[in-house]
Design a protein around this motif. Structure first.
Motif, short mmCIF file in Angstrom:
data_model
loop_
_atom_site.label_atom_id
_atom_site.label_comp_id
_atom_site.label_asym_id
_atom_site.label_seq_id
_atom_site.Cartn_x
_atom_site.Cartn_y
_atom_site.Cartn_z
N GLY A 1 -0.31 6.58 -10.63
CA GLY A 1 0.62 6.73 -10.47
C GLY A 1 1.66 6.03 -11.43
O GLY A 1 2.85 5.68 -11.17
N GLY B 1 1.09 -1.16 -0.34
CA GLY B 1 -0.59 0.25 0.06
C GLY B 1 1.06 0.64 0.36
O GLY B 1 0.64 2.25 -0.62
N ASP B 2 2.05 1.36 0.41
CA ASP B 2 2.93 2.43 0.96
C ASP B 2 3.36 2.42 -0.33
O ASP B 2 3.50 3.58 -0.69
CB ASP B 2 3.92 2.01 1.85
N TYR B 3 3.57 1.28 -1.00
CA TYR B 3 3.97 1.66 -2.30
C TYR B 3 4.06 2.24 -3.31
O TYR B 3 4.26 3.45 -4.14
CB TYR B 3 5.15 -0.23 -2.87
N GLN B 4 2.11 1.27 -3.42
CA GLN B 4 1.40 2.71 -4.64
C GLN B 4 1.61 3.82 -4.22
O GLN B 4 1.00 4.81 -5.45
CB GLN B 4 0.05 1.56 -4.31
N SER B 5 1.90 4.68 -3.59
CA SER B 5 1.18 5.84 -3.05
C SER B 5 2.94 6.96 -3.01
O SER B 5 2.69 8.30 -3.82
CB SER B 5 0.83 6.32 -1.35
N ARG B 6 3.53 6.04 -2.88
CA ARG B 6 5.24 6.27 -3.27
C ARG B 6 5.44 6.50 -4.99
O ARG B 6 6.52 7.30 -5.90
CB ARG B 6 5.74 5.51 -2.13
N LYS B 7 5.51 5.47 -6.06
CA LYS B 7 6.01 4.73 -7.19
C LYS B 7 5.88 5.98 -8.34
O LYS B 7 6.85 6.39 -8.73
CB LYS B 7 4.98 3.70 -7.83
N ARG C 1 6.11 9.28 -7.81
CA ARG C 1 7.82 10.05 -7.56
C ARG C 1 8.64 9.21 -8.18
O ARG C 1 9.86 10.32 -8.24
CB ARG C 1 7.91 10.10 -6.11
#
Length: 484
Positions: free
Chosen positions: A144, A101-107, A109
């Motif tokens: 993203g 879940g964290d990576y989905q919001s980070r990718k 960038r």
């Protein structure tokens, strides 16, 4: 400079193999070609000439292009450590771990980094062949996105959609993808390919017409089942689901399929030896009692996989195998498991902690950085046979059995350990069975004769044959015309 991107209607539809084959076909036409995959998820990785790591598939594709692999060919690599989290590698360097879940919001960038690497490859090539990941129809993950249409849209790269007819439902998967993606993304699709067809391709002419009518996309061809794919390193552990033991070999080798098994292509050269029957043992089955050799493979989560090994009862099987006089080899994480203790004080591969090893070697391991990522050559200490491969680990292993190292490396270091009776050994070097001399000497020591084949030549010849088959069944001229 031209570029074309192969995306799939799902995972494991054969994109990696098609990119490798297409790269080799274009090189055979005299073009300078580079492979590119914006984001990959795999624990099968390779060391690059510029000191990083990328997915194994991109290293194979670089080989198909006749160039050394570079971190720019796969700028984002996700290495699963658990069911919900992965290690994140950016341009070959570990940047930490992230839950899904964290990576989905980070990718999102990471897109500038991805585009910069793509531009670097464009500057040195006539054609860049790009590989997607998963499927562009995963619209729930579109925000993203850097792996499929998110990249293609920003980079302006036309797309060829690949469908796998062997798994069934290929018409629905292609037409369904057309229905799910928005019009601006449909416009990027230059056409489609059907992959893994068995039998007379003319029997699918009606299917091609239906897909073209429903989508407006032309067909670039129907690719037959490519048996030579079995001679090439697999991209990831999905390939293990269909692993078939080579029958008839006199030397029986067993490899337990750990939950986070890594770089299992180490065993491809052994599996291709006629006198070797190599079994990848799935969870729920015991290690075979008639095995001559058990190999513990690499792992992305060594302590967690050691717990899996014990939960399966494989530690009991291994102890019985050892009492019968059987031989044991550990590679990287498997080598660490053979020792007395593994400690991960900083939580590099999971929660901080430590675990008792299998105590088949008198060594202890502490997981700590910096990560070792380098190609290596040397000799095996017992036979003097030459070895070559790569190191990819964060562990430091010491103990009394290190006084009997398995390998002496060209840089003056030693690697690995051997038990006092010589029947248990381990090392950090991946790819050592790809060295023909070592493989022959190793098999001789186990009582069988090697075939004498060159593994490197086998891979090169397979790439050439796959390229020739693609030229025969795919409209490569039309693909090049679509590239821009």
């Amino acid at each position: 400079m031209r570029a074309i991107m192969l995306q799939g209607t799902g995972s494991d539809v054969g994109k990696s193999l098609l990119v490798a084959g297409l790269c080799r076909a274009l090189v055979r036409r005299g073009l300078t070609v580079r492979p590119f995959k914006p984001q990959n998820m795999s624990n099968n990785a390779a060391v690059t000439a510029d000191g990083g790591e990328i997915g194994r598939a991109q290293a194979l594709q670089a080989r198909a292009c006749g160039v050394a692999p570079s971190v720019h060919m796969n700028p984002v690599l996700l290495k699963p450590q658990s069911d919900v989290g992965s290690q994140v590698v950016v341009r070959g360097v570990v940047e930490g771990t992230a839950r899904a879940g964290d990576y989905q919001s980070r990718k999102g960038r990471l897109l500038p980094t991805v585009l910069d690497s793509f531009e670097r490859l464009k500057a040195e090539a006539d054609v860049v062949v790009v590989e997607g990941a998963g499927s562009p129809a995963e619209v729930n993950l579109r925000a993203g996105d850097i792996a499929n249409m998110g990249f293609a849209t920003v980079a302006g790269v036309p797309v060829v959609l690949v469908g796998d007819i062997d798994r069934g439902g290929v018409i629905a998967s292609l037409v369904g993808t057309h229905a799910l993606i928005p019009p601006e993304e449909r416009a990027l699709v230059a056409g489609f390919l059907i992959n893994k067809f068995r039998g007379d391709v003319r029997l699918f002419d009606g299917g091609l017409s239906v897909i073209a009518e429903r989508t407006g996309w032309p067909s670039f061809g129907v690719v037959p089942w490519l048996a030579d794919a079995a001679l090439l390193p697999a991209e990831d552990a999905v390939a293990l689901d269909t692993w078939k033991t080579r029958s008839g070999g006199r030397l029986r080798v067993a490899v337990p399929m750990l939950s986070r098994i890594a770089n299992f292509d180490d065993f491809d050269p052994l599996a291709q030896e006629p006198d070797v029957a190599l079994s990848m043992v799935p969870r729920g089955q015991p290690l075979p009692g008639d095995a001559d050799l058990v190999i513990l493979p690499g792992s992305k989560a060594t302590i967690a996989d050691l717990a899996v090994l014990r939960a399966q009862g494989w530690d009991v099987d291994l102890a019985a195998h050892r009492r019968r006089g059987g031989r044991v080899l550990g590679i990287c994480g498997g080598y660490q498991m053979l020792g007395r203790r593994i400690a991960d004080p900083d939580g590099i591969e999971g929660p901080p902690g430590e675990a008792e090893g299998l105590a088949l070697l008198e060594v202890d391991t502490v997981l700590k950085g910096p990560k070792v990522l380098e190609e290596a050559t040397g000799t095996e200490t017992i036979t003097g046979a030459a070895v070559a491969g790569y190191e990819m680990h964060m562990g430091r292993t010491e103990g009394t059995d290190r006084a009997r190292p398995m390998l002496t490396l060209a840089n003056g270091r030693t690697d690995g350990a051997v038990s006092a009776d010589g029947r248990v050994m381990g090392c950090y070097l991946h790819g050592l069975f790809g060295a023909d001399g070592f493989r022959a000497a190793f098999l001789t020591g186990l009582g069988v004769e090697a075939s004498g084949q060159s593994y490197a030549a086998t891979v090169e010849q397979a790439l050439d044959r796959i390229a020739a088959r693609l030229e025969e069944h795919v409209d490569v001229d039309a693909l090049l015309a679509a590239a821009r």
